[in-house]
Design a protein around this motif. Structure first.
Motif, PDB file in Angstrom:
ATOM      1  N   UNK A 143       0.820  -1.217   0.000  1.00 38.73           N
ATOM      2  CA  UNK A 143       0.000   0.000   0.000  1.00 38.73           C
ATOM      3  C   UNK A 143       0.853   1.265   0.000  1.00 38.73           C
ATOM      4  N   UNK A 144       1.953   1.243   0.732  1.00 38.83           N
ATOM      5  CA  UNK A 144       2.825   2.417   0.738  1.00 38.83           C
ATOM      6  C   UNK A 144       3.586   2.535  -0.575  1.00 38.83           C
ATOM      7  N   UNK A 147       1.386   3.987  -3.402  1.00 42.11           N
ATOM      8  CA  UNK A 147       1.174   5.414  -3.245  1.00 42.11           C
ATOM      9  C   UNK A 147       2.353   6.214  -3.750  1.00 42.11           C
ATOM     10  N   UNK A 220       2.438   9.167   1.099  1.00 39.45           N
ATOM     11  CA  UNK A 220       2.597   8.820   2.506  1.00 39.45           C
ATOM     12  C   UNK A 220       3.509   9.845   3.165  1.00 39.45           C
TER      13      UNK A 220
ATOM     14  N   UNK B 106       3.133   4.212   8.427  1.00 39.09           N
ATOM     15  CA  UNK B 106       2.952   5.611   8.018  1.00 39.09           C
ATOM     16  C   UNK B 106       1.631   5.858   7.291  1.00 39.09           C
ATOM     17  N   UNK B 107       1.062   4.808   6.662  1.00 37.19           N
ATOM     18  CA  UNK B 107      -0.169   5.002   5.885  1.00 37.19           C
ATOM     19  C   UNK B 107      -1.409   4.710   6.711  1.00 37.19           C
TER      20      UNK B 107
END
Ligand SMILES: Nc1ncnc2c1ncn2[C@@H]1O[C@H](COP(=O)(O)OP(=O)(O)OP(=O)(O)O)[C@@H](O)[C@H]1O
Ligand SMILES: [Mg+2]
Lengths: 222, 258
Positions: A143-144, A147, A220, B106-107
């Motif tokens: 997910x990071x 992004x 992020x 962080x997310x």
């Protein structure tokens, strides 16, 4: 001044360009993600394959790949990609295949750069909680990574849109082929070039702006 | 609310909780852990101290197997550390870890940071997990920040969230690797206070730190490491006022006189 345009199917050609771009984008996003997973994964054979694939494919000119798809796959090996004897469809599909094979190597690298922006501490903290390998990737790292890949992926997509013009080399009736035809028949060289350039700016500029905005939005913060 | 008093029920019970038996570890040619024998009892607070590069972090990381060992054994609550896979993941969940650099996801929001492990590892019900998380965040004093992202918090607040995230798993033992050394001086105390409270509540803790105030007031034992070996073990008072080894004397004279 623009009268000559009426004799040509500009809208049809642009539509073909859009179809080439969209299908190739979807395909290369899927194949590129798989390549990226191979390159960061723990299986040595897959890592080696991913690395070899990317380093070979992205260093071959796209024209060569597309010509190979046409001459090698189709004319020599008889691959028709399910299109029977319909040459227009065969060539369109071969062009999409070539674009996917080529663009996926860039997608892979864009994603990998995204994965590299995720500090190792993130995965360590996830492992320390007791999450398994797949969960760490799925819940924390990817997910990071996605992004921070949006903007590099936007660049890949813009390059892909422009690269669709190479499909003209195997006779796909997209915008660049139409341009060639118009130049041969008309005396309005500058005007033709301007129209075609405008078409591509209209396709790429919003893509860049929108994805740039999305990329900032989902970034992020660390 | 019961989940918040994580460690209290263990207070009365004694016995060996973490046992390292002649553990050796190399990084290439470097022998970072040399024949480490260390036993930590239930409810005990052990401070690990020593010069940079002596292997303190590596010791912590081997205890929940973020690093593998070359030889020797590590058991947690009687169970040897499994090699890989589901068993290992389950065991890691029993060992809370707090890092120098916080490493909050962080997310995810603060609240999501604290619920993630409960839901995905402990398979807790989402509502129950949120309840536990909010209670823990209140306990470490950051309840009001629950919906913010880590980057919006100060270092001290982030580290307290990291402690809450580890506590949410209901760990048997907590590892702290220099939890305050990345913090601005004015934030160190708020984190140490939380750790002291945790120690008083009976949590078993292994803490790598150079904070002598914490060691004196909260630790049962100080373990001094140098060059990959445990050189000295003593009570905090003995160690700080009357170190036996030359290495410890030398080290203490350096950290005391600055
Ligand atoms: N992943 C690694 N690969 C190679 N060498 C490493 C690795 N991690 C640590 N080391 C080395 O092992 C030794 C012990 O490191 P460790 O981080 O455990 O020390 P430390 O006592 O925690 O030091 P510090 O007080 O600086 O945190 C050091 O010399 C370090 O350079
Ligand atoms: Mg360290």
């Amino acid at each position: 001044m623009f009268d000559f345009l009426q004799d040509y199917d500009l809208a049809g050609a642009v539509w073909t360009t859009v179809q080439l771009a969209v299908l190739s984008a979807v395909g290369s996003l899927i194949w590129g993600t798989m390549l990226a997973a191979m390159r960061v994964g723990p299986v040595p054979l897959m890592r080696a394959f991913g690395t070899a694939y990317v380093n070979i494919v992205r260093n071959i000119p796209l024209t060569v790949i597309i010509l190979f798809a046409s001459l090698g796959l189709n004319q020599t090996l008889g691959v028709t990609l399910g299109a029977g004897g319909d040459f227009k469809t065969i060539n369109f599909r071969l062009a999409v295949l070539g674009l996917i094979l080529y663009t996926s190597s860039f997608v892979c690298e864009a994603l990998r750069s995204g994965i590299n922006t995720v500090p190792v501490g993130q995965a360590e903290a996830a492992r320390a909680l007791g999450l398994g390998f797949g969960q760490v990737l799925r819940l924390v790292v990817l997910p990071q990574a996605f992004r921070s890949s949006v903007i590099p992926l936007a660049n890949v997509l813009i390059a892909l849109i422009k690269n669709t013009t190479v499909a003209a080399a195997i006779g796909v009736a997209e915008t660049a082929l139409l341009m060639k035809e118009m130049i041969e028949n008309e005396a309005q060289l500058l005007l033709i070039a301007a129209v075609i350039a405008l078409v591509f700016v209209v396709l790429t500029l919003p893509t860049g702006l929108i994805l740039g905005w999305v990329g900032k939005k989902v970034a992020v913060k660390r | 609310m019961t989940a918040v008093s994580v460690a209290t029920e263990d207070k009365a019970a004694t016995g060996e909780l973490v046992v390292l038996n002649s553990v050796n570890k190399h990084f290439g040619a470097l022998h970072v852990l040399q024949d480490i024998d260390l036993t930590i009892h239930r409810g005990e607070v052990v401070v690990v101290i020593g010069p940079s590069g002596s292997g303190k972090s590596t010791l912590c990381r081997t205890i929940n197997r973020l690093e593998t060992v070359d030889s020797g054994s590590i058991t947690i609550d009687g169970k040897p550390l499994p090699a890989e896979g589901k068993e290992l993941a389950r065991l890691r969940a029993d060992v809370g870890m707090v890092f120098q650099s916080f490493n909050l996801f962080a997310h995810k929001t603060v609240l999501e940071n604290v619920t993630l492990g409960q839901v995905k590892v402990r398979k807790a019900d989402a509502r129950k997990a949120e309840e536990t998380a909010r209670a823990l965040l209140d306990r470490v004093g950051v309840g009001a920040q629950a919906d913010k992202y880590p980057a919006q918090l100060s270092g001290g607040q982030q580290q307290r969230v990291a402690i809450a995230r580890a506590l949410a798993m209901g760990p048997k033992v907590m590892l702290f690797d220099e939890p305050t050394s990345a913090l601005d001086p004015e934030m160190i105390n708020e984190v140490l206070e939380v750790m002291k409270q945790l120690a008083e509540d009976g949590m078993t803790m292994i803490v790598v730190t150079h904070e002598m105030g914490f060691a004196r007031s909260a630790a049962n034992r100080v373990v001094f490491m140098a060059d990959g070996r445990i050189v000295e073990e003593a009570t905090p008072d003995q160690f700080f006022s009357n170190p036996r080894s030359d290495r410890a004397k030398d080290f203490l004279s350096k950290i005391l006189h600055h």
